[in-house]
Design a protein around this motif. Sequence first.
Motif, PDB file in Angstrom:
ATOM      1  N   ALA A   1       0.705  -0.861   0.257  1.00 29.79           N
ATOM      2  CA  ALA A   1      -0.107   0.302   0.413  1.00 29.79           C
ATOM      3  C   ALA A   1       0.923   1.629   0.044  1.00 29.79           C
ATOM      4  N   ASP A   2       0.134   2.127   0.063  1.00 27.04           N
ATOM      5  CA  ASP A   2       1.140   3.805  -0.978  1.00 27.04           C
ATOM      6  C   ASP A   2       0.851   4.170   1.173  1.00 27.04           C
ATOM      7  N   ASP A   3       0.292   3.064   1.659  1.00 29.22           N
ATOM      8  CA  ASP A   3       0.243   4.027   3.216  1.00 29.22           C
ATOM      9  C   ASP A   3       0.141   3.630   4.480  1.00 29.22           C
TER      10      ASP A   3
ATOM     11  N   ALA B   1      -1.385   2.576   6.649  1.00 30.03           N
ATOM     12  CA  ALA B   1      -2.609   2.254   7.279  1.00 30.03           C
ATOM     13  C   ALA B   1      -3.400   1.455   6.451  1.00 30.03           C
ATOM     14  N   PHE B   2      -2.457   0.614   5.776  1.00 33.95           N
ATOM     15  CA  PHE B   2      -2.880   0.383   4.269  1.00 33.95           C
ATOM     16  C   PHE B   2      -4.810   0.621   4.213  1.00 33.95           C
ATOM     17  N   SER B   3      -5.169   1.905   3.934  1.00 37.24           N
ATOM     18  CA  SER B   3      -6.381   1.917   3.052  1.00 37.24           C
ATOM     19  C   SER B   3      -6.310   1.505   2.135  1.00 37.24           C
ATOM     20  N   GLU B   4      -6.229   1.153   1.096  1.00 31.72           N
ATOM     21  CA  GLU B   4      -5.901   0.706  -0.133  1.00 31.72           C
ATOM     22  C   GLU B   4      -4.759  -0.417  -0.466  1.00 31.72           C
ATOM     23  N   ALA B   5      -5.584  -0.913   0.184  1.00 31.22           N
ATOM     24  CA  ALA B   5      -4.058  -2.616   0.667  1.00 31.22           C
ATOM     25  C   ALA B   5      -4.734  -3.235  -1.470  1.00 31.22           C
ATOM     26  N   VAL B   6      -3.383  -3.821  -1.613  1.00 24.63           N
ATOM     27  CA  VAL B   6      -3.417  -4.014  -2.520  1.00 24.63           C
ATOM     28  C   VAL B   6      -2.501  -5.567  -2.281  1.00 24.63           C
ATOM     29  N   ALA B   7      -3.297  -6.434  -2.627  1.00 28.65           N
ATOM     30  CA  ALA B   7      -2.338  -8.282  -2.324  1.00 28.65           C
ATOM     31  C   ALA B   7      -1.415  -9.102  -4.272  1.00 28.65           C
ATOM     32  N   LEU B   8      -0.305  -8.771  -3.778  1.00 32.68           N
ATOM     33  CA  LEU B   8       0.306  -9.331  -4.403  1.00 32.68           C
ATOM     34  C   LEU B   8       1.137 -10.896  -4.435  1.00 32.68           C
TER      35      LEU B   8
ATOM     36  N   VAL C   1       9.918 -11.575  -4.935  1.00 35.16           N
ATOM     37  CA  VAL C   1       8.433 -10.842  -3.893  1.00 35.16           C
ATOM     38  C   VAL C   1       8.409 -10.295  -5.629  1.00 35.16           C
ATOM     39  N   PRO C   2       6.784  -9.933  -6.168  1.00 32.85           N
ATOM     40  CA  PRO C   2       6.379 -10.143  -7.183  1.00 32.85           C
ATOM     41  C   PRO C   2       6.164  -8.066  -7.591  1.00 32.85           C
ATOM     42  N   LEU C   3       6.861  -8.112  -8.524  1.00 33.56           N
ATOM     43  CA  LEU C   3       6.888  -6.820  -8.759  1.00 33.56           C
ATOM     44  C   LEU C   3       5.452  -5.709  -8.043  1.00 33.56           C
ATOM     45  N   GLY C   4       5.027  -4.444  -8.588  1.00 32.54           N
ATOM     46  CA  GLY C   4       4.236  -3.372  -8.048  1.00 32.54           C
ATOM     47  C   GLY C   4       4.388  -3.212  -6.724  1.00 32.54           C
ATOM     48  N   VAL C   5       5.035  -2.993  -5.590  1.00 31.52           N
ATOM     49  CA  VAL C   5       5.605  -3.155  -4.355  1.00 31.52           C
ATOM     50  C   VAL C   5       5.011  -1.579  -4.541  1.00 31.52           C
ATOM     51  N   LYS C   6       4.770  -0.739  -3.429  1.00 29.43           N
ATOM     52  CA  LYS C   6       4.208   0.140  -3.231  1.00 29.43           C
ATOM     53  C   LYS C   6       5.939   0.933  -1.982  1.00 29.43           C
ATOM     54  N   GLU C   7       4.568   1.697  -1.233  1.00 29.33           N
ATOM     55  CA  GLU C   7       5.967   2.035  -0.246  1.00 29.33           C
ATOM     56  C   GLU C   7       5.384   1.240   0.907  1.00 29.33           C
ATOM     57  N   TYR C   8       4.471   0.212   1.275  1.00 30.09           N
ATOM     58  CA  TYR C   8       4.874  -0.143   2.838  1.00 30.09           C
ATOM     59  C   TYR C   8       4.559  -1.491   2.276  1.00 30.09           C
ATOM     60  N   LEU C   9       4.743  -2.759   2.821  1.00 30.65           N
ATOM     61  CA  LEU C   9       4.189  -4.110   2.949  1.00 30.65           C
ATOM     62  C   LEU C   9       3.959  -5.159   4.064  1.00 30.65           C
ATOM     63  N   ARG C  10       3.211  -5.546   3.967  1.00 27.36           N
ATOM     64  CA  ARG C  10       2.505  -6.642   4.624  1.00 27.36           C
ATOM     65  C   ARG C  10       2.760  -7.853   5.082  1.00 27.36           C
ATOM     66  N   ILE C  11       2.195  -8.407   6.016  1.00 23.83           N
ATOM     67  CA  ILE C  11       2.079 -10.142   5.498  1.00 23.83           C
ATOM     68  C   ILE C  11       0.725 -10.406   6.808  1.00 23.83           C
ATOM     69  N   LYS C  12       0.205 -11.214   6.004  1.00 22.05           N
ATOM     70  CA  LYS C  12      -1.627 -11.590   6.774  1.00 22.05           C
ATOM     71  C   LYS C  12      -1.825 -12.600   6.416  1.00 22.05           C
ATOM     72  N   ALA C  13      -2.035 -13.705   7.301  1.00 23.31           N
ATOM     73  CA  ALA C  13      -2.772 -15.128   7.887  1.00 23.31           C
ATOM     74  C   ALA C  13      -3.847 -15.407   7.495  1.00 23.31           C
ATOM     75  N   SER C  14      -4.279 -16.321   6.613  1.00 21.49           N
ATOM     76  CA  SER C  14      -5.816 -16.176   6.639  1.00 21.49           C
ATOM     77  C   SER C  14      -5.854 -17.801   6.062  1.00 21.49           C
TER      78      SER C  14
END
Length: 120
Positions: free
Chosen positions: A57-59, A61-68, A83-96
């Motif tokens: 995401a760009d912020d 807060a991940f207000s507009e998160a994009v899954a890579l 890590v795929p192309l398309g990385v913005k300012e921030y990265l995070r990982i989420k379990a599901s």
Amino acid sequence: MRLDKENIFFEKTAAELVDGVLGDIIAMGGGDSINPMWLYVGPKLESGSVVLTLETADDEAFSEAVALGSFTLDDNAPVRAKVPLGVKEYLRIKASDSSTPTNATADKIVAALAVDVDFK
């Protein structure tokens, strides 16, 4: 493989990897003009599985998160993926989508970015 503390999303026991668990946020600086990093999550589980989604995401807060991409950690092998192309300012990982992940050893599961991974 060497891990930099600033590039670690989490260090958790397998039992802590339940739906919705988020790792730390890593500031990447944005842009694709970098040497592509590797996503490493391991060691492998003894049983069960968990799906991990890498988001950007760009912020912070991940207000507009994009899954890579989504990666499954199970009893076959640790996750080792570019890590795929398309990385913005921030990265995070989420379990599901976890199905009772277990790891009988005292080892914690580590999710991190690395420059390279040991494929032995």
